[in-house]
Design a protein around this motif. Sequence first.
Motif, PDB file in Angstrom:
ATOM      1  N   THR A 295      -9.608   1.583  -4.269  1.00  0.00           N
ATOM      2  CA  THR A 295     -10.058   1.603  -2.878  1.00  0.00           C
ATOM      3  C   THR A 295     -11.368   0.840  -2.722  1.00  0.00           C
ATOM      4  O   THR A 295     -11.584   0.157  -1.714  1.00  0.00           O
ATOM      5  CB  THR A 295     -10.235   3.055  -2.409  1.00  0.00           C
ATOM      6  OG1 THR A 295      -8.996   3.754  -2.589  1.00  0.00           O
ATOM      7  CG2 THR A 295     -10.626   3.119  -0.949  1.00  0.00           C
TER       8      THR A 295
ATOM      9  N   ASP B  98       4.100   2.531  -3.633  1.00  0.00           N
ATOM     10  CA  ASP B  98       3.847   3.527  -4.672  1.00  0.00           C
ATOM     11  C   ASP B  98       4.119   4.933  -4.154  1.00  0.00           C
ATOM     12  O   ASP B  98       4.734   5.765  -4.837  1.00  0.00           O
ATOM     13  CB  ASP B  98       2.410   3.400  -5.189  1.00  0.00           C
ATOM     14  CG  ASP B  98       1.372   3.609  -4.102  1.00  0.00           C
ATOM     15  OD1 ASP B  98       1.592   3.137  -2.962  1.00  0.00           O
ATOM     16  OD2 ASP B  98       0.339   4.247  -4.382  1.00  0.00           O
TER      17      ASP B  98
ATOM     18  N   THR C 137       0.803  -1.222   0.000  1.00  0.00           N
ATOM     19  CA  THR C 137       0.000   0.000   0.000  1.00  0.00           C
ATOM     20  C   THR C 137       0.834   1.269   0.000  1.00  0.00           C
ATOM     21  O   THR C 137       0.336   2.336  -0.369  1.00  0.00           O
ATOM     22  CB  THR C 137      -0.946   0.033   1.220  1.00  0.00           C
ATOM     23  OG1 THR C 137      -0.160  -0.081   2.420  1.00  0.00           O
ATOM     24  CG2 THR C 137      -1.942  -1.108   1.159  1.00  0.00           C
TER      25      THR C 137
ATOM     26  N   ASN D 134     -10.582  -2.885  -2.745  1.00  0.00           N
ATOM     27  CA  ASN D 134      -9.945  -3.190  -1.467  1.00  0.00           C
ATOM     28  C   ASN D 134     -10.973  -3.271  -0.338  1.00  0.00           C
ATOM     29  O   ASN D 134     -10.867  -4.115   0.570  1.00  0.00           O
ATOM     30  CB  ASN D 134      -8.900  -2.116  -1.164  1.00  0.00           C
ATOM     31  CG  ASN D 134      -8.164  -2.362   0.131  1.00  0.00           C
ATOM     32  OD1 ASN D 134      -8.523  -1.807   1.172  1.00  0.00           O
ATOM     33  ND2 ASN D 134      -7.143  -3.183   0.077  1.00  0.00           N
TER      34      ASN D 134
ATOM     35  N   TRP E 195      -2.043   0.163  -7.831  1.00  0.00           N
ATOM     36  CA  TRP E 195      -2.953  -0.009  -6.684  1.00  0.00           C
ATOM     37  C   TRP E 195      -4.223  -0.738  -7.111  1.00  0.00           C
ATOM     38  O   TRP E 195      -4.682  -1.670  -6.439  1.00  0.00           O
ATOM     39  CB  TRP E 195      -3.271   1.367  -6.110  1.00  0.00           C
ATOM     40  CG  TRP E 195      -4.412   1.475  -5.143  1.00  0.00           C
ATOM     41  CD1 TRP E 195      -5.545   2.210  -5.311  1.00  0.00           C
ATOM     42  CD2 TRP E 195      -4.521   0.874  -3.848  1.00  0.00           C
ATOM     43  NE1 TRP E 195      -6.357   2.104  -4.221  1.00  0.00           N
ATOM     44  CE2 TRP E 195      -5.753   1.286  -3.298  1.00  0.00           C
ATOM     45  CE3 TRP E 195      -3.712   0.028  -3.116  1.00  0.00           C
ATOM     46  CZ2 TRP E 195      -6.187   0.889  -2.045  1.00  0.00           C
ATOM     47  CZ3 TRP E 195      -4.141  -0.384  -1.855  1.00  0.00           C
ATOM     48  CH2 TRP E 195      -5.359   0.046  -1.330  1.00  0.00           C
TER      49      TRP E 195
END
Length: 504
Positions: A355, A246, A243, A358, A408
Motif C-alpha cells: 500500500t 487476489d 487490486t 502504491n 500486491w
Amino acid sequence: MLSVSRNVFASIFARIWSGVMQFAFTPVYVALLKPEAYGLVGIYSTLLVSTLFLDQCVSPVLARELGRLGSREGTASEMRNLLRSLEVLSLATGSLVGVMVYLAAPYIGGHWINAGGLPRDEVTSALRLMGLVIACQWPNNLYCAGFIGLHRQDQATNLRILFTTLQWAGAAVLLWGVAPSITLLLSWQAANFALFSAMLARRLWRLMPKASASPRFDGRKLRSVGRFALGTLVIGMLASLLTQADKLLVSKYIPLDQFAAYSLAFTLASPITLLVAQPVGSALMPHFSRLISGGDRSGLAREYHRWAQTISVLALPMAGALATFGKPLTMLWLGRGSPLVDPLAILLPWVAAGTLVNTVLMTPYVLQIAAGWTRLAIFKNVVALTLFLPTLVIGVPRFGPLMGVWGWLAVNLGCYLIEAPLMHRRLLTGELGAWWGRDTLLPMVVTALLFGGSGLLAAPDQSVWSGLAQATSTAGLVLAVLVALLPYPRAQAGALLRRLAAAR
C-alpha cells in the motif's frame, strides 16, 4: 476559490473522520456478527471495488473538465450540460450494476464463496442486498468528483462527516439493539447511501455556475471527451483486476472467517490510502491540468516534487508502524482474544508495504491522467495482469492468503521501477532522479532504518500498550526526521514556526 492545500486538508479532514468511524466500529461489527458473517462485509467491498472501474469513464472526466472549463469565461451552460449528461450515465450504470449483482447472487453464494457454516440462503439474501447498496452508493463518486472539479471540497465535507457517522454508528446501534444480522446492516447502508447521494446532488447543483438555460443531456459534449473517458475506463478496469483479483481468488479458496482476516489487513492499511493518496490525488488532478494547459513546466515540476514529498512524509510513518508493530496494534483494535489477531499479524507487513508503494506512485499517476495520457497506464496494467493472474491462480490454492499479499507488493514494486521512469521521460524530463532519490527512496530507507531499529528493541512479550507507545513514538521520530530532511516539508514547517512565533 480554495487553494490546493486547503482542498487537500478539507478532504483529509473528512477522511480522518471516516477512518475514525471505521476503526471505532469495525471491532463492534466483528464481535456482533462473528467473523464468518463479517467476511460478507469484505465480499461487499470486493464487489464494489471490482465494479467501480465502470465509473472511471464518468467521475474523472467530470473532475478534469470542470477544472479546465472553470478557468474560462462563458462556459456555465457547457459545465451544467456536462454534469447533467454524466449524471444520467452514472445513475444508469449504478442501477445496472446493482441489478447484475442481484441476479448473480445465487451463483456467487452457491458456487464461488466458501461460506463455511453460514446457510446458503442467508448468503444469497445478503448478496442481493449488496446489489441495492452498490446502486445507492454509486452516484456518490460522480458528485464528489464535481466538488473536486469546482475546487470546493469544503462544501462536501460536512455532509460526508454527517453521513459517515450515520453509516457506522447507526448500524452499530441497530446490530446491538435490534439483531446482529448482516441483512439489517446492509439495509441500513442502502438507505444511508441513497439519502447521502440525494444531498450531495442537491448541494453540487447549487454550486454550479448559473446559466440562462436549463441543463440538458449533451451527447456532442460526451463525444468530445470520449477518447479520454475510454482511456480512463480501460485503466480502471485493468486496475480493478489488479487490486481485486487476489481477493476474488482468496475468497474462493478459504472460508469466510479467514477471508475476514485478509480483508481486515487491507482495512488496517487503508488509512495510508484514505488519508494521503486519495485526498492529495483528487486535489492535484485539476491543479496539474491547469498547469499543463498553461504550459508552465517549471511550475508543474515544482508542484510535482512538492506533493511527492508531502505524500512521503504523511504515508511513511503510518506504513512503518503497521509493518513493525502490527500485532499489538491489531490486539488493541480487535481485542487480545480475537481469533483474527494472529493471521492479521502475518499478513499486515506485506499489505502495508504494498500500500505504501502504491501511495507514492500517486503523483506520477495523477500527472498522466491530468495530461490526458492514458496509454502507459493501460499498457502497464495489461503486462502486470499477464504475470499476476497466473501467479495467483497457481499460488493461492498452494500458499493461501500470503500469495495474494506478496503479489500486491510485487505489482506495485514493478510499477515503481518501470512505469515511473517511462512517465518522467515523456512528461517531466530530467526529474526522475529527484523523485526517485530525494522524494521517495531516501525517505523509505530512513523510515526502514528507524523502524527496524525500534523493532529490534521491542520485547518479545511486549504488551499492547507498550507496543502502541513504541509505535507512536517511532512514527513521531520518523515524521520529524523526514520533515527536516525534505526541502518542501522543511520550508513549510519553518514557515509555521515563524507564524507561531509572530503570534506570540
